[in-house]
Design an enzyme around this catalytic site. Sequence first.
Site, PDB file in Angstrom:
ATOM      1  CB  CYS A   1       6.006   5.240   4.449  1.00 61.25           C
ATOM      2  SG  CYS A   1       7.069   6.548   3.824  1.00 61.25           S
TER       3      CYS A   1
ATOM      4  CB  CYS B   1      -2.504   6.964   5.901  1.00 63.20           C
ATOM      5  SG  CYS B   1      -1.538   7.332   4.429  1.00 63.20           S
TER       6      CYS B   1
ATOM      7  CB  CYS C   1      -0.927  -0.026   1.214  1.00 62.30           C
ATOM      8  SG  CYS C   1      -2.112   1.329   1.271  1.00 62.30           S
TER       9      CYS C   1
END
Length: 244
Positions: free
Chosen positions: A227, A201, A120
Amino acid sequence: MPYEGAEVMSEAAELNARLRDAEPQAILRAAIERFGDKVALVSSFGAESAVLLHMAAQIDPNITVLFLDTGMLFGQTLDYRKQLAARLGLTDVRDLRPQFQDLAVHDPSADLWKSDTNACCNIRKVLPLDRALAGIEGWITGRKRFHGGDRLRLQVVEQGEHQVKFNPLANWSKAQIEAYAAEHDLPAHPLVAFGYPSIGCWPCTQPVQDGEDVRAGRWAGSQKTECGIHTPRAEPPIEVGGDI
Ligand code: SF4
């Protein structure tokens, strides 16, 4: 000729030796003077972002600022990005979004974060940023050593794959960040007041308890701490989407 490899390594080492004890503003100025229109500041417009953005705007309000709008950000972050950029007079804030094809193929239900956070982050952060950094030779980040984890060893200037990476706030403490924000009356991200000292997020960010690390609420309960945008690309990223 692409800027990479030994050339990046040698320049990063020389700049780090010169700037490792410098004030953040001097580091920023050196990055902007050295790389001109090939420098970019990557900002999350998160909990501490106002400080570095304010410093950069004082030197050059036209600096390129890259903002990863993953499609999964809190609404408060999107509002803050608009309001803060306007307040600081930043003229070139670019919103980077995932490619439609990548989402359609790999995350059509927008729930890939439930099963594979690395994949993702790859389509929503790593790939959009890699595309935007094409041609950029100086990358300014907001990372600090006090964030802990791998960041404890953060250099002020380091070698990226195709960029020299500048971390002007690497040496600063949380107290120095807060003092600068107070001195310049910088608006806080609205979620800071609700216990979020680091904001990404919404599916992967939680508030933290007193005494926890700043980034303890990021991917809480998993081994993931970053990330991937700062991780060396040992393997080519998954094949997704087309060119932009
Ligand atoms: Fe996806 Fe979470 Fe990464 Fe955001 S932080 S891109 S939602 S895995």
